[in-house]
Design an enzyme around this catalytic site. Structure first.
Site, PDB file in Angstrom:
ATOM      1  N   SER A  67     -39.520 107.648  46.985  1.00  0.00           N
ATOM      2  CA  SER A  67     -38.079 107.545  46.749  1.00  0.00           C
ATOM      3  C   SER A  67     -37.731 108.454  45.575  1.00  0.00           C
ATOM      4  CB  SER A  67     -37.673 106.100  46.441  1.00  0.00           C
ATOM      5  OG  SER A  67     -38.318 105.635  45.271  1.00  0.00           O
ATOM      6  N   CYS A  68     -36.449 108.687  45.394  1.00  0.00           N
ATOM      7  CA  CYS A  68     -36.037 109.529  44.276  1.00  0.00           C
ATOM      8  C   CYS A  68     -34.625 109.154  43.861  1.00  0.00           C
ATOM      9  CB  CYS A  68     -36.120 111.009  44.639  1.00  0.00           C
ATOM     10  SG  CYS A  68     -35.084 111.494  46.020  1.00  0.00           S
ATOM     11  N   SER A  69     -34.184 109.721  42.779  1.00  0.00           N
ATOM     12  CA  SER A  69     -32.866 109.423  42.235  1.00  0.00           C
ATOM     13  C   SER A  69     -31.777 109.633  43.272  1.00  0.00           C
ATOM     14  CB  SER A  69     -32.603 110.318  41.026  1.00  0.00           C
ATOM     15  OG  SER A  69     -31.234 110.312  40.686  1.00  0.00           O
TER      16      SER A  69
END
EC number: 4.4.1.37
Length: 276
Positions: free
Chosen positions: A175-177
């Site tokens: 996942s990421c920002s």
């Protein structure tokens, strides 16, 4: 090329040299491996895990990371960051992630100074040396260490060692920002962030764990792995209705499929070179 055993030995030696560390922990597989190895090598009393809570990640991700760190036996503390207070981040400038990471590393350094850590560790790996990585500059300026990267760990190495160690999230989807869902120059607000988060949560509930909803004002552009696009078509009507109820006027499916860092395609060579 070094074997996994050799890379693991390099990681163990580096941890022993540091003696006491503070680990930036997100709950992803990379930082989980760093935390697990630090605990095994240095012991619980010499390791502090820090989980950031902010507008750019879901509360669910924060809660899961806190719980996982506790399950691993770590001393863990949460820290809240107001990313949108920084105009670079709020306006999603091409260098916004540099400022976000700079804020986080600054907080980590404060925590490390208070607990006597020799270093702040993050979960960056060799794969992170590619693409547009302003976080690398922020890390270097802060003096943080990426021991997996230093020991030549690629994602395949991370997953292999994590599985060997019995880590339950060894195959976790990255996942990421949420800021990565917005074109550069788009003003981030609590409302449009919540809109994207709600849309992605709904799509995950339909059985699509790897998904991105790219925000283009009143258009939602859905990215899925190409192999899953056919599976998605049976949900067209309900997805259209649900995302329109969240405030999108048009709901589209990107036939190019999912690719991490897609928004970086709009950057010029000069902008990319800034953090090369």
């Amino acid at each position: 090329m070094a074997t996994l055993a050799t890379k693991k030995a390099t990681l163990v030696a580096a941890l022993k040299d540091l003696q006491r560390v503070t680990v930036a922990f997100s709950g992803g597989i990379d930082s989980t491996l760093v935390l697990k190895m630090a605990l095994d090598v240095l012991g619980r009393d010499n390791v502090t895990a820090v989980v950031a809570n902010s507008e750019l990640f879901t509360d669910e991700e924060f809660d899961k990371a806190m719980s996982l760190a506790e399950e691993l036996g770590a001393n863990v503390q949460g820290t809240t960051l107001d990313y949108l207070s920084d105009d670079h981040i709020k306006n999603n400038t091409p260098d916004s992630w540099y400022y976000a990471k700079k804020m986080f590393y600054s907080r980590l350094n404060d925590i490390a100074a208070n607990n006597g850590s020799a270093a702040v560790l993050d979960g960056m790996i060799k794969n992170d040396e590619n693409d547009y990585r302003p976080g690398l500059k922020a890390r270097s300026e802060a003096g943080a260490r990426s021991l997996l990267q230093e020991a030549d760990f690629f994602k395949t190495d991370v997953r292999a060692l994590a599985q060997e160690l019995g880590l339950t999230n060894w195959n976790k989807v990255a996942s990421c920002s949420v800021s990565s869902r917005f074109p550069y120059g788009t003003t981030l607000t609590h409302d449009n962030i919540a809109q994207v988060m709600a849309a992605e949560k709904y799509l995950r509930s339909l059985g699509f764990p790897t998904v991105r909803v790219r925000f283009h004002n009143d258009i939602a552009r859905i990215e899925l792995p190409e192999a899953r696009i056919g599976d998605f078509l049976v949900f067209n009507d309900r997805v259209n209705r649900q995302l329109q109820s969240l405030g999108f006027r048009y709901v589209t499916l990107d036939l190019g499929g999912f690719r991490s860092g897609r928004m970086n395609d709009t950057l010029t060579k000069a902008q990319l070179a800034t953090f090369a």
